[in-house]
Write an enzyme that holds these catalytic residues in place. Structure first.
Site, PDB file in Angstrom:
ATOM      1  N   HIS A  22       0.832  -1.221   0.000  1.00 56.90           N
ATOM      2  CA  HIS A  22       0.000   0.000   0.000  1.00 56.90           C
ATOM      3  C   HIS A  22       0.863   1.267   0.000  1.00 56.90           C
ATOM      4  O   HIS A  22       0.511   2.266   0.610  1.00 56.90           O
ATOM      5  CB  HIS A  22      -0.936   0.036   1.214  1.00 56.90           C
ATOM      6  CG  HIS A  22      -1.938  -1.086   1.249  1.00 56.90           C
ATOM      7  ND1 HIS A  22      -3.219  -0.963   0.754  1.00 56.90           N
ATOM      8  CD2 HIS A  22      -1.840  -2.349   1.718  1.00 56.90           C
ATOM      9  CE1 HIS A  22      -3.873  -2.098   0.927  1.00 56.90           C
ATOM     10  NE2 HIS A  22      -3.059  -2.966   1.495  1.00 56.90           N
ATOM     11  N   ASN A  53     -10.370  -2.767   2.640  1.00 54.01           N
ATOM     12  CA  ASN A  53     -10.075  -2.801   1.208  1.00 54.01           C
ATOM     13  C   ASN A  53     -11.352  -2.539   0.414  1.00 54.01           C
ATOM     14  O   ASN A  53     -12.445  -2.518   0.973  1.00 54.01           O
ATOM     15  CB  ASN A  53      -9.538  -4.181   0.813  1.00 54.01           C
ATOM     16  CG  ASN A  53      -8.039  -4.332   1.088  1.00 54.01           C
ATOM     17  OD1 ASN A  53      -7.339  -3.357   1.364  1.00 54.01           O
ATOM     18  ND2 ASN A  53      -7.556  -5.561   1.027  1.00 54.01           N
ATOM     19  N   TYR A  99       0.875  -4.136  12.192  1.00 53.58           N
ATOM     20  CA  TYR A  99       0.817  -2.716  11.840  1.00 53.58           C
ATOM     21  C   TYR A  99       1.613  -1.837  12.805  1.00 53.58           C
ATOM     22  O   TYR A  99       2.315  -0.914  12.385  1.00 53.58           O
ATOM     23  CB  TYR A  99      -0.641  -2.250  11.720  1.00 53.58           C
ATOM     24  CG  TYR A  99      -1.315  -2.816  10.484  1.00 53.58           C
ATOM     25  CD1 TYR A  99      -1.517  -4.190  10.349  1.00 53.58           C
ATOM     26  CD2 TYR A  99      -1.734  -2.010   9.446  1.00 53.58           C
ATOM     27  CE1 TYR A  99      -2.107  -4.726   9.220  1.00 53.58           C
ATOM     28  CE2 TYR A  99      -2.338  -2.534   8.312  1.00 53.58           C
ATOM     29  CZ  TYR A  99      -2.517  -3.893   8.200  1.00 53.58           C
ATOM     30  OH  TYR A  99      -3.106  -4.414   7.082  1.00 53.58           O
TER      31      TYR A  99
HETATM   32 FE1  HDE Z   1      -2.391  -4.804   5.490  1.00 51.82          FE
HETATM   33  N1  HDE Z   1      -0.587  -4.015   5.933  1.00 51.82           N
HETATM   34  N2  HDE Z   1      -1.724  -6.631   6.063  1.00 51.82           N
HETATM   35  N3  HDE Z   1      -4.154  -5.695   4.902  1.00 51.82           N
HETATM   36  N4  HDE Z   1      -3.077  -3.057   4.862  1.00 51.82           N
HETATM   37  C1  HDE Z   1      -0.251  -2.725   5.752  1.00 51.82           C
HETATM   38  O1  HDE Z   1       0.861  -1.384   7.315  1.00 51.82           O
HETATM   39  C2  HDE Z   1      -0.623  -6.849   6.783  1.00 51.82           C
HETATM   40  C3  HDE Z   1      -4.488  -7.005   5.015  1.00 51.82           C
HETATM   41  C4  HDE Z   1      -4.343  -2.757   4.466  1.00 51.82           C
HETATM   42  O2  HDE Z   1      -3.279   3.459   4.117  1.00 51.82           O
HETATM   43  C5  HDE Z   1       1.079  -2.383   6.365  1.00 51.82           C
HETATM   44  O3  HDE Z   1       1.117   0.841   7.546  1.00 51.82           O
HETATM   45  C6  HDE Z   1      -0.533  -8.228   7.181  1.00 51.82           C
HETATM   46  C7  HDE Z   1      -5.895  -7.204   4.800  1.00 51.82           C
HETATM   47  C8  HDE Z   1      -4.434  -1.369   4.098  1.00 51.82           C
HETATM   48  O4  HDE Z   1      -1.588   3.370   5.464  1.00 51.82           O
HETATM   49  C9  HDE Z   1       1.496  -3.698   7.048  1.00 51.82           C
HETATM   50  C10 HDE Z   1      -1.652  -8.829   6.647  1.00 51.82           C
HETATM   51  C11 HDE Z   1      -6.394  -5.959   4.551  1.00 51.82           C
HETATM   52  C12 HDE Z   1      -3.166  -0.841   4.312  1.00 51.82           C
HETATM   53  C13 HDE Z   1       0.367  -4.624   6.673  1.00 51.82           C
HETATM   54  C14 HDE Z   1      -2.398  -7.811   5.961  1.00 51.82           C
HETATM   55  C15 HDE Z   1      -5.299  -5.032   4.618  1.00 51.82           C
HETATM   56  C16 HDE Z   1      -2.335  -1.927   4.810  1.00 51.82           C
HETATM   57  C17 HDE Z   1       2.079  -1.790   5.442  1.00 51.82           C
HETATM   58  C18 HDE Z   1      -2.059 -10.284   6.733  1.00 51.82           C
HETATM   59  C19 HDE Z   1      -7.844  -5.581   4.225  1.00 51.82           C
HETATM   60  C20 HDE Z   1      -2.702   0.562   4.045  1.00 51.82           C
HETATM   61  C21 HDE Z   1       2.167  -0.328   5.794  1.00 51.82           C
HETATM   62  C22 HDE Z   1      -2.156 -10.768   8.041  1.00 51.82           C
HETATM   63  C23 HDE Z   1      -8.747  -5.796   5.327  1.00 51.82           C
HETATM   64  C24 HDE Z   1      -2.862   1.436   5.256  1.00 51.82           C
HETATM   65  C25 HDE Z   1       1.338  -0.187   6.949  1.00 51.82           C
HETATM   66  C26 HDE Z   1      -2.554   2.878   4.923  1.00 51.82           C
HETATM   67  C27 HDE Z   1      -0.999  -1.776   5.163  1.00 51.82           C
HETATM   68  C28 HDE Z   1       0.335  -5.889   7.078  1.00 51.82           C
HETATM   69  C29 HDE Z   1      -3.584  -8.100   5.254  1.00 51.82           C
HETATM   70  C30 HDE Z   1      -5.484  -3.631   4.388  1.00 51.82           C
HETATM   71  C31 HDE Z   1       2.860  -4.229   6.695  1.00 51.82           C
HETATM   72  C32 HDE Z   1       0.571  -8.849   7.988  1.00 51.82           C
HETATM   73  C33 HDE Z   1      -6.662  -8.512   4.878  1.00 51.82           C
HETATM   74  C34 HDE Z   1      -5.652  -0.656   3.563  1.00 51.82           C
HETATM   75  O5  HDE Z   1       1.566  -3.558   8.434  1.00 51.82           O
END
Ligand code: HDE
Length: 699
Positions: A81, A154, A368
């Site tokens: 993202h 999402n 996060y």
């Molecule tokens: Fe994320 N995800 N994600 N994700 N995600 C990040 O956090 C992660 C997942 C989502 O506008 C990171 O700040 C893991 C699902 C959004 O700043 C990180 C897993 C969904 C955003 C991270 C998921 C999301 C992130 C990278 C599986 C939808 C952007 C930078 C367990 C419900 C937030 C950050 C923004 C961002 C990890 C799966 C949505 C690395 C480990 C499912 C919208 O922490």
């Protein structure tokens, strides 16, 4: 040339810094340029040198401070993202929802809660393009009176994987391949399709990602989902499961793939520009916040597991309950300070909202906070203005890098009896986790109730309209066509055959691989569901021009009456008009007035608009000039190929013909005579001329 003491000179005018026209100097103490330490700077154009042609002196602490700051301007981009765009706004509850939750921001219809929202793509780097085929992030930070609540969702309601431990592999597979460092912002390559075809739990999500949902028309026209099942807890301590939904007021619309690809070149910032412009012009985007609420008993009766993030709860089973609306009404003042530094964490909740045991969510609760510390450099990221709660924040966390607060007093611990004014626990009103009984056998296990990978993928396919299905076939064909390893394609064809025999056949035929699908045995029998109306975008699309853009291609002598009429209609319908002419600086209209076009021809291709009007000026010379330009012919041809409703004037007939477009009012190529306008507006409200598609893009 002399080496003696020459006063600093402006490289453009040759005048001295004090007298140069190009450089304005401070007129008061307030507007003096200073260093980071507040020292007034006398010359910011020239570094300190030993003579005008001599070496720069290490002593120049002003140069060093400026360059050092610059060297550190970038922080690590988000690992996923990375490319995103944010805006401020507010949330307002429709009423009191105390029956399901005690969350304070959902109780009072007169209260507005500030929000910050960030939309994003997942795979691409910060500098990639907005229109890549990808899931879009939809993150909302509510600054409530009981602390910040982050709903980090999402625009697609399911996810690729069922367990957090697979996430690094999923992301590594979609990112540029490690040896070659490409492709950027693309899932169309071997490592991704190898991974997902070996992880059949991703089949449902793949259907969404290959559909038009992954190429949204605008952030303003995108649904949002919390994805996981969460809990809501009311004052009585009763828990219910919920799924969160955002519904855009303008409806959900998407681009056509070819359009998305071409916009990627014409305007890589297409989505952010659209959001920025809408907010700047006062067309504030709005979403309805809804929940599906169900009890533990109801959850047990479903034939899928609500803890499995690859499953939706169909709206036919549990309808949406609207809770309130969110309006985005203020652009950021500074992209970096706000959009880049905003730190969302699914673990940021408020009393009344709690987690489920979805194993993907459980992993996110750890990830996060960890990532913010590495990205923003310090656990004090919560002190940055965009992240700081707007309610009191009092605790005994201390020190660390970039501490901007100056905590007072002797005590930094609790319990303590030394400071009566220090913060204390609040057992009644503070956050407490729902006391769910847990009693499991420790093990690295996947529940058998997670084993159905195909039924909801089939439900999605069955719920699509014909054009949507064709686009899904196109999506798979494009992506698999880019895979170099035939075995990966064969494996995927095996899965697609299980999702739906027709889908499998069509993709195989389009790839030239009929009969080559691998035989794959599903772990559990596939369930046949009734189609679900809410899954199709176009099945439920509102008939409207609201929020859409009408592009007018014209030239010298642009027909005045037509332009006025188009503006009037756009205003009445809540749409906007942009004018494209050969030159951006000037275009005379038919009555001689000067028009300032929004785009020059090559800079404003028809992909940027939702429907178009082709109206070359009356000036014969210039009209002809348009016909001779490939850009103008492409403009027409693309508008037709992208299924746009086209209005045209008499003067456009030759250009249409050159673009291979035949006037055909029923087919959305409408002469703009008196009767034509109503027809144009009606058809444009339907967004695209779907019947034209088999002609231009046979599947
Ligand atoms: Fe994320 N995800 N994600 N994700 N995600 C990040 O956090 C992660 C997942 C989502 O506008 C990171 O700040 C893991 C699902 C959004 O700043 C990180 C897993 C969904 C955003 C991270 C998921 C999301 C992130 C990278 C599986 C939808 C952007 C930078 C367990 C419900 C937030 C950050 C923004 C961002 C990890 C799966 C949505 C690395 C480990 C499912 C919208 O922490």
């Amino acid at each position: 040339m002399s080496d003696s003491k020459t006063p600093s000179r402006c490289p453009f005018t040759g005048k001295t810094a004090n007298g140069g026209e190009l450089h304005q100097h401070a007129s008061s103490k307030e507007d003096r340029l200073t260093t980071g330490q507040g020292l007034p700077v006398s010359d910011d154009q020239n570094s300190l040198k030993a003579g005008s042609r001599g070496p720069t002196l290490l002593e120049d602490f002003i140069l060093r401070e400026k360059i050092t700051h610059f060297d550190h301007e970038r922080i690590p981009e988000r690992v996923v993202h990375a490319r995103g765009y944010g805006a401020h706004g507010y949330f307002q509850s429709y009423g009191c929802h105390s029956d399901i939750t005690k969350a304070g921001f959902l109780q009072d219809p007169d209260e507005k809660t500030e929000v910050f929202v960030r939309f994003s793509t997942v795979a691409g780097s910060e500098g990639s393009l907005d229109t890549a085929r990808d899931v879009r992030g939809f993150s909302v930070k509510f600054y409530t009176k009981e602390g910040n609540y982050d709903l980090v969702g999402n625009n697609i309601p399911v996810f690729f994987i069922q367990d957090a431990i697979k996430f690094p592999d999923l992301i590594h597979s979609v990112k540029p391949e490690p040896d070659r460092g490409f492709p950027q912002a693309q899932s169309a390559h071997d490592t991704f399709w190898d991974f997902v075809s070996l992880s059949p739990e991703s089949m449902h999500m793949l259907m969404w990602v290959m559909s038009d949902r992954a190429i949204p028309r605008s952030f303003r026209m995108m649904e949002g989902f919390g994805v996981h099942t969460f809990r809501m807890i009311n004052e009585a301590g009763e828990s219910r499961f919920v799924k969160f939904h955002w519904r855009p007021k303008l409806g959900t619309f998407s681009l056509i793939w070819d359009e998305a690809v071409k916009i990627g070149g014409a305007d890589p910032d297409f989505h952010r520009r659209d959001l920025w412009q809408a907010i700047e012009s006062g067309d504030f985007p709005e979403w309805e916040f809804c929940v599906q609420v169900f009890t533990e008993e109801e959850a047990d009766s479903f034939d899928f597991d609500i803890l499995d993030p690859t499953k939706i709860v169909p709206e036919e089973k549990v309808p949406l309950r609207p809770l309130g609306k969110m309006v985005l009404n203020r652009n950021v003042d500074n992209f970096f300070a706000e959009t880049e530094q905003v730190a969302f964490c699914p673990s940021h909740v408020v009393p009344g909202i709690d987690f489920s045991d979805d194993p993907l969510l459980q992993g996110r609760l750890f990830s996060y906070l960890d990532t913010q510390i590495s990205r923003l450099g310090s656990p004090n990221f919560n002190q940055l203005p965009v992240n700081a709660p707007k309610c009191p924040m009092r605790f005994f966390q201390r020190d660390a890098q970039m501490q901007t607060q100056v905590p007072k007093g002797r005590v930094a611990n609790q319990p303590n009896s030394l400071d009566d004014g220090s913060p204390r626990e609040c057992p009644e009103t503070g956050f407490s986790s729902y006391p769910k009984k847990e009693n499991g056998t420790k093990g690295r296990v996947r529940s058998e109730t997670f084993a159905d990978y195909y039924s909801q993928a089939r439900l999605f396919w069955n719920s699509m309209t014909e054009p949507e299905r064709n686009h899904i076939v196109g999506g798979f064909t494009f992506e698999l066509g880019k895979c170099e390893t035939p075995q990966i394609r064969k494996r995927m064809l095996g899965h697609l055959k299980l999702v739906d025999a027709k889908l499998g056949e069509k993709v195989a035929a389009a790839l030239g691989m009929d009969g080559e699908a691998l035989d794959i045995e599903p772990a559990v029998p596939i369930i046949e569901y009734e189609p679900s109306q809410s899954l199709s975008q176009y099945g439920k699309a509102p008939h409207t021009l609201e929020g859409k853009k009408i592009g007018i291609l014209t030239s010298e002598g642009a027909p005045n009456a037509l332009l006025e009429k188009a503006m009037k209609i756009a205003k009445a319908e809540g749409a906007t008009v942009e004018i494209v002419a050969p030159k951006v600086g000037r275009c005379r209209t038919s009555d001689g007035t000067n028009l300032e076009p929004d785009h020059f021809l090559a800079g404003g291709p028809s992909m940027l608009f939702d429907c178009v009007i082709i109206a070359p000026g009356g000036d014969e010379e210039e009209g002809k000039a348009l016909i001779d330009q490939a850009d103008a012919v492409d403009w027409v041809r693309n508008a037709f190929g992208h299924l746009k409703v086209i209005g045209f004037t008499e003067s456009a007939v030759d250009l249409l013909e050159k673009g291979g477009v035949k006037p055909n009012a029923e087919g959305g190529v409408i002469p703009l005579d008196e009767a034509g306008w109503d027809d144009f507006v009606e058809q444009a409200k339907a967004y695209r001329v779907w019947d034209r598609e088999p002609m231009v893009r046979p599947v």
